[in-house]
Design an enzyme around this catalytic site. Structure first.
Site: not given
Ligand code: LLP
Length: 415
Positions: A239, A274-276, A342
Site C-alpha cells: 500500500g 509492497p507492489g507499487r 471506441c
Molecule cells: N497485498 C495485498 C493483500 C494487496 O491486495 C495488494 C494490492 C498489495 C499487497 C500491493 O499493494 P501496493 O503496495 O501495490 O499498493 N489496480 C490498482 C491497485 C490495486 C491494488 C490491489 N491490491 C491501481 O492501479 O491503483
C-alpha cells in the site's frame, strides 16, 4: 535518483535514449528500469533493517518474469493472489518459503498447488476458507501455515476501489470473527495459525492509517493472551504510495519509524507486501501520436496506446504525467490525450497542457510500472504491447509484442 530523466530535451531510461528502444521494438511499449526496481527494493530494506522484514514483492503490480527475477536476485519473497501467479514465481525459481498467498476466493486446486509447493503461508480471508484449507491439507497430509487477514475497519483515505480495510469491503475477517477462530483452533486441525495479516489499501501516501490499523491489531493480539502463542509473523501488507503528480508520499524511513515500534513490541517477524512502491516509478509507457485532431471544442492527441494497454486513467481517473520523449518546442497546447478504442472513457489525460506535438511524435506516460501491463487486455482486438527492460546502457525485450495470432489463440469455430 530518477532513472527516467531528460538530457538536452531527450528522455533517457538509465543510459538509453527511449527513442532508441522504440526504433528497435516499436510502439506502444512499456519500458522498465532495472536499477530503479533495485533502488526501490533496497530503500525498503534499508529503512526497515532494524527488524529485517521478509519483503514479499506483490506480484500483481507487475508480474513480468524479468521483473520477478530481478527482485528474486535481491532476496525478495513474493506475495501472490492466484495459481497463475504461483506458476510465475515457480518459473523464476522462487523459494516457496518466501511466498505468501492472499485471495478471498482460493479454490481447492489453488490450495493444493500452494500446499504441494510448500509456501510459507496462506493469508486466510474467511472461516469458510479456513475450513476448506484444513480439509485440503488433511487430504494431502501437509500442515497449512496461515496468517489470519484481519479487517480492522479503517479508512486508508485512498481511491474507493483500492481501499480494502473498511467493514464494507470484502477482504479479511472482522476482529470478532478472528477472535472466534483463535478460540476454536480444533475446528481447523490441519491448520497452524502463525500470523496476522493486515492490508488496508493501496497508494497510501501518509502513514497515519497504518498506525490506526496497527493500534487495533496490537490491541487485538494482546487481548488474545495465551491464544496468541502460535503467532510468529505480523504481515502489514502493501500500500505504500508513490508520486504520480504532486503527491508528497511519506518516505520509506517515515513508514519504518511508524511501523517498527509495533513490530518490536509484539516481538513478531515482520512481513510486508509492497507492489507499487517498487514498480510504479520504475516503468513508463511509450506511445506514438497518430493524429492531432482539432475540433471547435477541444484538441485531441490521438495516440497508438489505449485503455486496453493502460487502464488506470479510465478506471480510476488516475493522473499520469505525460510528456514528449523528445522536446521539440516550448510552445504548449491544451489537449485530451486519447487512444483509438471506441469508448469515450479511453483517455490518458484530459485538458492537459503539454508541449505542442505532431503526428509521429512519441509521448511517455510516466509512473506506469505498476498496474500497467498487468491490467492490459485485448479489447478491440488490440495485441498487447511489448515490454523492455533497461539496465545501464543495455536493454532487452522481456515480452514480445503480441501478434494477430496471439489474439485468436485457443479459439475454435462452431459450425
Ligand atoms: N497485498 C495485498 C493483500 C494487496 O491486495 C495488494 C494490492 C498489495 C499487497 C500491493 O499493494 P501496493 O503496495 O501495490 O499498493 N489496480 C490498482 C491497485 C490495486 C491494488 C490491489 N491490491 C491501481 O492501479 O491503483
Amino acid at each position: 535518483m530518477d532513472w527516467f530523466r531528460y538530457e538536452n530535451g531527450e528522455l533517457f531510461c538509465e543510459a538509453v535514449p527511449v527513442r532508441k528502444i522504440v526504433s528497435r521494438y516499436g510502439s506502444p511499449v512499456y519500458v522498465y528500469s532495472r536499477s530503479s526496481l533495485r533502488d526501490r527494493y533496497q530503500q525498503l530494506e534499508r529503512a526497515f533493517r532494524e527488524v529485517r522484514p521478509l519483503i514479499c514483492y506483490s506480484v500483481k503490480a507487475n508480474s513480468n518474469l524479468a521483473v520477478l527475477d530481478t527482485l528474486k536476485g535481491l532476496g525478495s519473497g513474493f506475495d501472490v493472489v492466484s495459481a497463475g501467479e504461483i506458476y510465475r514465481v515457480q518459473r523464476i525459481g522462487a523459494d516457496p518459503r518466501k511466498v505468501v498467498y492472499a485471495s478471498v476466493g482460493k479454490r481447492e486446486e489453488d490450495m493444493e498447488m500452494a500446499l504441494n509447493w510448500g509456501i510459507l503461508m496462506f493469508n486466510v480471508e474467511s472461516s469458510a476458507e479456513l475450513e476448506l484449507l484444513s480439509r485440503v491439507a488433511s487430504r494431502l497430509r501437509k500442515r497449512a501455515r496461515v496468517a489470519i487477514r484481519v479487517n480492522p475497519d479503517v479508512d486508508a483515505r485512498t481511491h474507493d476501489y483500492i481501499t480494502t480495510a473498511k467493514k464494507e469491503n470484502k477482504f479479511g475477517v472482522d476482529l470478532y470473527t478472528a477472535e472466534q477462530i483463535f478460540s476454536n483452533p480444533k475446528r481447523y486441525p490441519w491448520v497452524e495459525i502463525v500470523g496476522i495479516h493486515v492490508h488496508i489499501g493501496s497508494q497510501i501516501v501518509d502513514t497515519s492509517p497504518y498506525a490506526t490499523a496497527l493500534d487495533k491489531v496490537e490491541k487485538f493480539i494482546k487481548g488474545l493472551g495465551p491464544k496468541a502463542r502460535s503467532l510468529k509473523y505480523l504481515n502489514i501488507g502493501g500500500g505504500l504510495g508513490i508520486r504520480y503528480k504532486d503527491e508528497d508520499p511519506d518516505s520509506a524511513e517515515v513508514f519504518a519509524s511508524r511501523i517498527i515500534p509495533y513490530v518490536k513490541r509484539l516481538g513478531l517477524k515482520m512481513v510486508m507486501e509492497p507492489g507499487r512502491f517498487i514498480a510504479g516509478n520504475s516503468g513508463i509507457f511509450v506511445c506514438r501520436v497518430i493524429y492531432v485532431k482539432r475540433t471547435p471544442a477541444k484538441n485531441f492527441v490521438v495516440v497508438d496506446g489505449a485503455m486496453n494497454d493502460l487502464i488506470r486513467p479510465s478506471l480510476y481517473k488516475a493522473y499520469h504525467r505525460i510528456w514528449p520523449v523528445v522536446e521539440r518546442t516550448s510552445e504548449t497546447m491544451t489537449c485530451d490525450v486519447v487512444g483509438p478504442v471506441c469508448e469515450s472513457g479511453d483517455f490518458f489525460a484530459k485538458d492537459r497542457q503539454i508541449p505542442q506535438v505532431d503526428s509521429r511524435d512519441l509521448l511517455a506516460v510516466f509512473s506506469a510500472g505498476a498496474y500497467g501491463f498487468v491490467m492490459a487486455s485485448n479489447y478491440n482486438s488490440r495485441p498487447r504491447p511489448a515490454e523492455v527492460m533497461v539496465e545501464g546502457d543495455r536493454f532487452s525485450l522481456v515480452r514480445r509484442r503480441e501478434t494477430f495470432k496471439d489474439l485468436i489463440r485457443g479459439e475454435r469455430l462452431f459450425r
